[in-house]
Design a protein around this motif. Sequence first.
Motif, short mmCIF file in Angstrom:
data_model
loop_
_atom_site.label_atom_id
_atom_site.label_comp_id
_atom_site.label_asym_id
_atom_site.label_seq_id
_atom_site.Cartn_x
_atom_site.Cartn_y
_atom_site.Cartn_z
N ARG A 76 101.86 26.03 58.47
CA ARG A 76 102.22 26.00 59.89
C ARG A 76 100.99 26.23 60.77
NH1 ARG A 76 106.92 30.30 59.38
NH2 ARG A 76 108.33 29.11 58.07
N PRO A 77 100.41 25.18 61.31
CA PRO A 77 99.28 25.36 62.23
C PRO A 77 99.77 25.96 63.55
CG PRO A 77 99.39 23.10 61.39
CD PRO A 77 100.65 23.78 61.00
N PHE A 78 98.92 26.76 64.20
CA PHE A 78 99.24 27.31 65.51
C PHE A 78 97.94 27.69 66.21
CE2 PHE A 78 98.93 31.03 62.83
CZ PHE A 78 98.44 32.05 63.64
N THR A 79 98.04 27.99 67.49
CA THR A 79 96.90 28.45 68.27
C THR A 79 97.19 29.89 68.66
OG1 THR A 79 96.53 26.22 69.09
CG2 THR A 79 95.47 28.00 70.30
N ASP A 80 96.25 30.78 68.37
CA ASP A 80 96.49 32.20 68.67
C ASP A 80 96.29 32.49 70.16
OD1 ASP A 80 93.75 32.49 69.12
OD2 ASP A 80 93.37 33.60 67.28
N SER A 81 96.47 33.75 70.54
CA SER A 81 96.40 34.15 71.95
C SER A 81 95.01 33.95 72.56
CB SER A 81 96.83 35.60 72.10
OG SER A 81 95.97 36.44 71.34
N GLU A 82 93.99 33.80 71.71
CA GLU A 82 92.62 33.58 72.20
C GLU A 82 92.24 32.10 72.20
OE1 GLU A 82 90.15 36.07 69.77
OE2 GLU A 82 91.09 37.90 70.49
N GLY A 83 93.22 31.24 71.89
CA GLY A 83 92.96 29.80 71.89
C GLY A 83 92.32 29.28 70.63
N ILE A 84 92.32 30.07 69.55
CA ILE A 84 91.70 29.66 68.29
C ILE A 84 92.76 29.06 67.37
CG2 ILE A 84 90.45 30.48 66.25
CD1 ILE A 84 89.35 32.76 68.03
N SER A 85 92.45 27.90 66.80
CA SER A 85 93.36 27.26 65.84
C SER A 85 93.41 28.06 64.56
CB SER A 85 92.90 25.84 65.52
OG SER A 85 93.00 25.02 66.65
N ARG A 86 94.60 28.28 64.09
CA ARG A 86 94.83 29.01 62.84
C ARG A 86 96.02 28.37 62.14
NH1 ARG A 86 91.65 33.38 62.87
NH2 ARG A 86 91.10 34.35 64.84
N CYS A 87 96.35 28.90 60.97
CA CYS A 87 97.57 28.44 60.33
C CYS A 87 98.16 29.54 59.46
CB CYS A 87 97.34 27.15 59.55
SG CYS A 87 96.81 27.33 57.86
N HIS A 88 99.47 29.45 59.30
CA HIS A 88 100.17 30.33 58.38
C HIS A 88 100.42 29.54 57.10
CE1 HIS A 88 101.99 32.81 61.91
NE2 HIS A 88 100.86 33.34 61.48
N LEU A 89 99.98 30.10 55.98
CA LEU A 89 100.32 29.55 54.67
C LEU A 89 101.57 30.29 54.23
CD1 LEU A 89 96.76 29.70 53.03
CD2 LEU A 89 97.83 27.74 54.16
N VAL A 90 102.71 29.63 54.30
CA VAL A 90 103.98 30.26 53.93
C VAL A 90 104.09 30.21 52.41
CG1 VAL A 90 106.48 30.26 54.23
CG2 VAL A 90 104.99 29.52 56.11
N LEU A 91 104.31 31.40 51.81
CA LEU A 91 104.26 31.54 50.36
C LEU A 91 105.59 32.01 49.80
CD1 LEU A 91 100.90 33.49 50.33
CD2 LEU A 91 101.20 31.09 49.72
N GLU A 92 105.89 31.57 48.60
CA GLU A 92 107.02 32.12 47.87
C GLU A 92 106.65 33.56 47.52
OE1 GLU A 92 108.29 31.04 43.57
OE2 GLU A 92 109.28 29.63 44.94
N PRO A 93 107.53 34.53 47.76
CA PRO A 93 107.15 35.92 47.52
C PRO A 93 106.91 36.29 46.06
CG PRO A 93 109.39 35.77 48.37
CD PRO A 93 108.84 34.40 48.36
N ALA A 94 107.42 35.48 45.14
CA ALA A 94 107.22 35.77 43.72
C ALA A 94 105.76 35.53 43.33
CB ALA A 94 108.13 34.90 42.87
N VAL A 95 105.18 36.50 42.65
CA VAL A 95 103.80 36.42 42.19
C VAL A 95 103.82 36.05 40.71
CG1 VAL A 95 101.65 37.71 41.82
CG2 VAL A 95 103.02 38.12 43.88
N VAL A 96 103.12 34.97 40.37
CA VAL A 96 103.05 34.50 38.98
C VAL A 96 101.67 34.86 38.44
CG1 VAL A 96 103.12 32.48 37.47
CG2 VAL A 96 104.59 32.58 39.52
#
Length: 145
Positions: A76-96
């Motif tokens: 999920r790309p987004f722009t933070d409050s300071e105008g910087i492009s960032r993204c959320h890497l959405v992960l399955e909570p299970a750790v393998v």
Amino acid sequence: MSLNLIKLCVGCDSVEDLEEWIAFRHDEKRRAGEPAEQFHTTRMVPTRASELTDGGSLYWVIKGNVQCRQRLLEIRPFTDSEGISRCHLVLEPAVVRTEWQPRRAFQGWRYLKPADAPADLGQGNAALAEMPPKLRLELAELGLL
């Protein structure tokens, strides 16, 4: 064909630390009435998102070794409050847990081809997964893992 990411897991000394942190954040989000999903925020947005979310994983480097992975669900790309492009890497909570693979420190994340990714610890390696993290680290440093 799916593609993976590899990233340093800063602040964790073991896979158990990562699992505890994930559980803590899920509980925090539930109490706050937020969706109990796990994501990792990065500055750079992967350009090959469709390949990553087609069965790819984020491989975590802990204490100089790839030790585990989490499946990538969404980017999920987004722009933070300071105008910087960032993204959320959405992960399955299970750790393998994976076989340990030494990695030098690097900044950010890198693409990781499936052929270069360490294998998951299977049934035959269950004893290795249950070994205390300090012992696993010592054996890895000796080149025995």
